[in-house]
Design a protein around this motif. Structure first.
Motif, mmCIF file in Angstrom:
data_model
loop_
_atom_site.group_PDB
_atom_site.id
_atom_site.type_symbol
_atom_site.label_atom_id
_atom_site.label_comp_id
_atom_site.label_asym_id
_atom_site.label_seq_id
_atom_site.Cartn_x
_atom_site.Cartn_y
_atom_site.Cartn_z
ATOM 1 N N HIS A 151 -7.321 15.176 0.942
ATOM 2 C CA HIS A 151 -6.874 13.903 0.347
ATOM 3 C C HIS A 151 -5.511 13.541 0.956
ATOM 4 O O HIS A 151 -4.451 13.857 0.405
ATOM 5 N N ASN B 134 5.515 -0.383 -1.189
ATOM 6 C CA ASN B 134 4.611 0.665 -1.655
ATOM 7 C C ASN B 134 4.039 0.346 -3.027
ATOM 8 O O ASN B 134 3.100 0.994 -3.471
ATOM 9 N N PRO C 34 -5.525 -0.049 1.407
ATOM 10 C CA PRO C 34 -6.015 0.939 0.442
ATOM 11 C C PRO C 34 -5.862 2.365 0.969
ATOM 12 O O PRO C 34 -5.762 2.584 2.182
ATOM 13 N N PHE C 35 -5.881 3.318 0.054
ATOM 14 C CA PHE C 35 -5.913 4.722 0.461
ATOM 15 C C PHE C 35 -7.259 4.979 1.116
ATOM 16 O O PHE C 35 -8.300 4.584 0.588
ATOM 17 N N ARG D 125 -11.205 8.624 6.494
ATOM 18 C CA ARG D 125 -10.373 9.775 6.870
ATOM 19 C C ARG D 125 -11.017 10.542 8.027
ATOM 20 O O ARG D 125 -10.315 11.017 8.935
ATOM 21 N N ALA E 214 -3.365 10.444 3.506
ATOM 22 C CA ALA E 214 -3.353 9.137 4.173
ATOM 23 C C ALA E 214 -3.183 9.334 5.676
ATOM 24 O O ALA E 214 -2.902 10.439 6.163
ATOM 25 N N THR F 245 -0.458 4.538 4.784
ATOM 26 C CA THR F 245 -1.779 3.889 4.822
ATOM 27 C C THR F 245 -1.942 2.938 6.006
ATOM 28 O O THR F 245 -2.983 2.293 6.130
ATOM 29 N N ASP G 273 -10.859 6.182 2.264
ATOM 30 C CA ASP G 273 -11.897 7.016 1.666
ATOM 31 C C ASP G 273 -12.288 8.116 2.655
ATOM 32 O O ASP G 273 -11.745 8.213 3.760
ATOM 33 N N GLY H 50 0.824 -1.199 0.000
ATOM 34 C CA GLY H 50 0.000 0.000 0.000
ATOM 35 C C GLY H 50 0.855 1.244 0.000
ATOM 36 O O GLY H 50 2.072 1.190 0.261
ATOM 37 N N GLU H 51 0.232 2.377 -0.315
ATOM 38 C CA GLU H 51 0.955 3.635 -0.347
ATOM 39 C C GLU H 51 1.534 3.982 1.024
ATOM 40 O O GLU H 51 1.065 3.493 2.053
ATOM 41 N N SER H 52 2.514 4.849 0.999
ATOM 42 C CA SER H 52 3.109 5.308 2.256
ATOM 43 C C SER H 52 2.063 6.019 3.100
ATOM 44 O O SER H 52 1.275 6.829 2.600
ATOM 45 N N ASN I 62 0.030 11.036 6.904
ATOM 46 C CA ASN I 62 0.051 12.480 6.667
ATOM 47 C C ASN I 62 -0.885 13.211 7.620
ATOM 48 O O ASN I 62 -0.574 14.314 8.095
#
Length: 485
Positions: free
Chosen positions: A432, A379, A399-400, A406, A434, A282, A402, A278-280, A437
């Motif tokens: 937007h 990633n 997943p990022f 969030r 994760a 997440t 939603d 997954g993305e950084s 962040n």
């Protein structure tokens, strides 16, 4: 001889031996009895250094000999000096009625060790991970750490009456930690008074085992103090269910592998190896923390980019040291940046490509054989070869988040003690970002508010959000921050 005093140490007899090691010792003595005319060298091979030394001492004692240990790294490389050392030892062996054990440690037995053993007469043992190759006649015996059932028996023997209060937890301890018989005997004797005085003996034993060899692993990896709990993890139901299933696999290993007989079908694939993709930001590292907390395990992060070496054989050596230290203290391993090693297998055009593929295969084999839980993170899942993915027990895609997720992350990111003023989580969730962040933004806003001696408000968060976006070189859109102030 004073010239040998700094090189040799006396090996005491073991206070406890695994049943398999007792059988090995008996087989060794029988083989020596049959070869009394030409005494062979004895090569002890495996992952149990204390067990190897104990078997050698026990066998020597049965033959009326003491045992002295010499480290392979202390052997001189110069031929004349090696010859002089051999002469000195042969005299001492006669005067002291002693056999010799050459301890090779984690390294393969070198040509220097082989030359030294070939030169000596009398009873000589070598101990290490790989067999000795020498011109002298040699016998080889495998010596590995006791299996789960034997470790449980050794703990019961070492703890005596105090072990009766630990019946349930001994199963978990034996399944999680890979210890030698001598370590169990020593620890059991030391823990008896503490267990007798404690209202929670299970926790005392578990924590004592966790601390074993931790210092050795601290030199190889970064220890993470897990703080996250299940409630802190905001994930879709499918991913959360996967994580709970991973925890169940770790907790129920003894039942499935030993009691239900799956281990008898073969040892391949008994390790629990997992990929988090997954993305950084997440939640991959947080999920590892949650599992470590749930399973009461030490968590260590290994940066694969620092483990991988350009020198042939060094990557495997580095990985072996990590896994060996982790198995003793039952640690959970988190391999960051799997892309550094796990890129798609390239077409083999030269020896470098071929060796890179060997390194990947070695890591997967060790993960499959590892008694604990090993997690790889990436990633970019598509960068991994599908053949490698098939060898992993679990693959969890993070997943990022939603907008609803969030909002949940925003609601939980501020501690209860943080003063907040009219935060609108619905508006914040339009950003937007994760989870990682979001945490950075909340922390930066808290410092700004504290410096102004004000509660955290939307204006502080807007300033922090712009700062975080600047780091990522992605300016915030008006739609994301509309109505914040």
């Amino acid at each position: 001889d004073v010239r040998l005093q700094s090189l040799l140490r006396v090996q005491p007899l073991p206070t406890a031996m695994a049943q398999a090691h007792q059988a090995t010792c008996a087989a060794m003595l029988a083989a020596l009895e049959r070869r009394r005319d030409v005494l062979p060298a004895i090569s002890l091979v495996g992952d149990d250094a204390l067990g190897q030394a104990g078997i050698a001492a026990q066998a020597a004692a049965a033959l009326g000999l003491s045992l002295h240990v010499l480290r392979a790294e202390d052997l001189p490389q110069n031929h004349a000096e090696l010859e002089a050392l051999a002469v000195l030892w042969e005299r001492e062996a006669v005067l002291l009625d002693s056999a010799l054990l050459v301890d090779c440690g984690d390294e393969a037995a070198s040509k220097t060790v082989a030359r030294f053993v070939d030169r000596l007469g009398g009873l000589v043992f070598t101990a290490g991970r790989e067999a000795l190759h020498c011109e002298r006649a040699a016998l080889r015996f495998s010596v590995h750490k006791p299996d789960t059932a034997e470790q449980k028996r050794l703990w019961q023997q070492a703890l005596g009456a105090e072990g009766e209060r630990l019946n349930g937890s001994l199963d978990a301890v034996a399944a999680q930690f890979l210890l030698s018989a001598q370590t169990i005997a020593t620890q059991g004797m030391q823990l008896r008074p503490e267990l007798a005085a404690s209202d929670a003996p299970d926790a005392v034993l578990w924590n004592a085992c966790r601390s074993l060899s931790r210092s050795r692993l601290d030199e190889l990896a970064q220890r993470i103090a897990p703080a996250a709990q299940w409630d802190d993890l905001i994930l879709p139901p499918a991913q959360a269910a996967n994580l709970r299933q991973i925890a169940a696999h770790v907790q129920q290993r003894l039942t499935v592998y030993q009691d239900w007989g799956f281990a008898n079908k073969g040892t391949r694939g008994l390790g629990i190896s997992v990929l988090f993709a997954g993305e950084s930001g997440t939640g991959k590292t947080m999920a590892a923390e949650v599992l470590a907390n749930e399973l009461r395990l030490e968590l260590y992060r290994i940066d694969l980019s620092s483990v991988v070496s350009k020198y042939i054989g060094e990557t495997e050596k580095n990985l072996r040291r990590v896994f060996d230290a982790a198995e003793e203290c039952g640690a959970m391993l988190l391999f960051d940046e799997a892309d550094a090693l796990f890129g798609k297998r390239s077409e083999v055009k030269d020896s470098h490509d071929r060796y890179a593929n060997i390194e990947v295969s070695y890591l997967l084999q060790r993960m499959e054989a590892y008694r604990g839980l090993a997690i790889l993170t990436t990633n970019l899942k598509t960068a991994l070869d599908t053949a490698f993915q098939r060898r992993l027990r679990f693959v969890v895609q993070f997943p990022f988040p939603d907008q609803e997720q969030r909002a949940a992350i925003w609601r939980g990111v501020f501690p209860q003690a943080t003063p907040c003023d009219q935060l609108d989580f619905a508006k914040l969730s339009r950003l937007h970002a994760a989870g990682g962040n979001i945490r950075n933004i909340a922390l930066n806003a808290a410092f700004t508010a504290a410096d102004a001696q004000q509660p955290v408000c939307m204006a502080h968060l807007l300033q922090a959000a712009h700062h975080e976006a600047g780091k990522r070189e992605r300016p915030l859109s008006d739609a994301e921050t509309k109505g914040w102030i």
